[in-house]
Design an enzyme around this catalytic site. Structure first.
Site, short mmCIF file in Angstrom:
data_model
loop_
_atom_site.label_atom_id
_atom_site.label_comp_id
_atom_site.label_asym_id
_atom_site.label_seq_id
_atom_site.Cartn_x
_atom_site.Cartn_y
_atom_site.Cartn_z
N GLY A 167 26.56 -9.12 -9.68
CA GLY A 167 25.75 -9.82 -10.68
C GLY A 167 24.61 -8.97 -11.18
O GLY A 167 24.31 -8.93 -12.38
N ASP A 168 23.96 -8.25 -10.27
CA ASP A 168 22.87 -7.35 -10.66
C ASP A 168 23.39 -6.20 -11.51
O ASP A 168 22.80 -5.84 -12.52
CB ASP A 168 22.18 -6.80 -9.41
CG ASP A 168 21.34 -7.84 -8.70
OD1 ASP A 168 20.40 -8.35 -9.32
OD2 ASP A 168 21.63 -8.14 -7.54
N SER A 169 24.49 -5.60 -11.06
CA SER A 169 25.01 -4.44 -11.77
C SER A 169 25.53 -4.81 -13.16
O SER A 169 25.32 -4.07 -14.13
CB SER A 169 26.13 -3.78 -10.95
OG SER A 169 25.64 -3.38 -9.69
N ALA A 172 22.57 -5.14 -15.35
CA ALA A 172 22.07 -3.82 -15.74
C ALA A 172 22.88 -3.24 -16.89
O ALA A 172 22.32 -2.69 -17.85
CB ALA A 172 22.10 -2.88 -14.54
#
Length: 396
Positions: A167-169, A172
């Site tokens: 989810g973070d990647s 980004a």
């Protein structure tokens, strides 16, 4: 070589994964990135997962090509320095909870008035608006709300993590796209900057393919399906004689026929009911059973060799050791040899995407905490006496 983003200045005020990952990609293609970290502790990622010499080896990936400046943004002197740095930057990246920068006098309205050309990337759990904006949100929560976690795992079992903080990647990557679009708009429209608002859950939701349209039209709630790909057949993981698994994607019509011919199932290859995907989906259990019977009699390497010869997409499930020893990874410059601060060799992931004329580069290793503070602050006109006073007060 002139890199695509050479001349672009970025101030990174994020921490952990989403914001710093976006800054990492911009830096790899030439942007100058000044990373602002809290004094003494720095970005928490420095202490995540496996540490070498007290620092995470993950840090060597996430922060390469960056400069580290320590500022305690809770203190007014530090905020003024940050404001000066932002006034000279093209891009500001932050992933605090919405409202944090506003409380420090560094919100969008203030910064846009100070620097109308600024592009401000803001990554948060739920976005800068909406009823959930003030909730804390990490990647795992975005994965759940975005629909991914419900689909992960085996039917009837506890939903599982996909293995990394995807989810973070994903956020980004969406952030990088947004920054590049905003820079292009600025170039075309008189230098006007803008805010790029990226929510973790929306970045995941954007990957959910037909999930929502299927519910809208058919009232169908897609369910987890383990290693198979529901509605597209045959695609699955098939156990081989040596206990390893072959991933086989025989779902194109011509590919399916070649697969059935390869496993000596001409009855399935010639069955008109199975000529197209919609028909195969109705008989997927029978097709999977035939493929499984064939793979169960052969070791994985033999299975993959036979299928590759027949131009059928197939592969094994890689772990870190497989990746580190794979000749294709090596040939594609995806295994970069580097050294940690004490000289210890370390292999880092290569750079993507691959630009043929202006490929990304690793120009400098990940910085020590505050490594560039004096140099950057001196360039802002802050003399050595003031810097030492600030150090004694924990401002830098």
């Amino acid at each position: 070589m002139t890199l695509p983003l050479q001349g672009i200045k970025v101030v990174e005020m994020g921490q952990l994964i989403a914001g710093p990952f976006a800054a990492k990609m911009l830096a790899e293609f030439g942007a100058e990135v000044i990373k602002i970290e809290p004094p003494a502790t720095g970005d928490p990622l420095r202490k995540w997962r496996l540490l070498h010499g007290g620092t995470s080896v993950w840090w060597a990936v996430q922060s390469r090509n960056k400069q580290s400046v320590t500022l305690d943004l809770r203190q007014p002197e530090a905020r003024e320095v940050a404001r000066q740095l932002i006034a000279e930057a093209d891009v500001l990246i932050e992933n605090f909870r919405p409202g944090t920068l506003e409380n420090w006098g560094l919100g969008w309205d203030e910064l846009h008035a100070l620097h109308p050309k600024l592009v401000m990337l803001r990554v948060s759990g739920y976005g800068q608006t909406g009823p959930y904006r003030d909730r804390p949100g990490f990647g795992v929560i975005g994965e759940a709300m975005g629909g991914l976690r419900h689909l992960s795992g085996e039917p009837g079992r506890t939903p599982v993590r996909v293995g990394v903080s995807i989810g973070d990647s994903l956020s980004a990557l969406h952030g990088v796209i947004g920054v590049l679009l905003a820079l292009r708009h600025r170039e075309q429209h008189g230098g006007q900057g803008q805010q790029v608002d990226v929510a973790l859950y929306e970045s995941v939701f954007n990957m959910m393919e037909s999930l929502l349209p299927e519910f809208s039209v058919f009232q169908t709630v897609r369910q987890p399906a383990g290693s198979s790909l529901p509605g597209i057949a045959p695609t699955n993981a098939y156990r081989c004689q040596d206990g390893k698994y072959a991933l086989i994607a025989g779902n194109g019509d011509s590919i399916y026929r070649r697969l059935m011919e390869k496993i000596d199932r001409l009855d399935l290859a010639n069955d008109p009911a199975l000529a197209h995907n919609d028909g195969r989906v109705l008989h997927v259990a029978r097709i999977d059973a035939a493929i499984s019977a064939w793979t169960a009699e052969r070791p994985l390497d033999d299975v993959l060799a036979a299928l590759n010869d027949a131009r059928i997409p197939a592969g094994k499930i890689y772990d870190a050791q497989d990746i580190a020893n794979d000749p294709h990874y090596q040939a594609r410059d995806m295994l970069l040899e580097a050294r940690l601060d004490d000289g210890t060799p370390v292999t880092l992931p290569g750079i993507v995407p691959k630009l043929l004329a202006t490929p990304g580069q690793v120009r400098s290793p990940a910085p020590k905490l505050g490594e560039h503070t004096d140099r950057v602050l001196e360039a802002q006109g802050i003399d050595a006496t003031t810097r030492e006073l600030w150090r004694s007060r924990g401002i830098i």
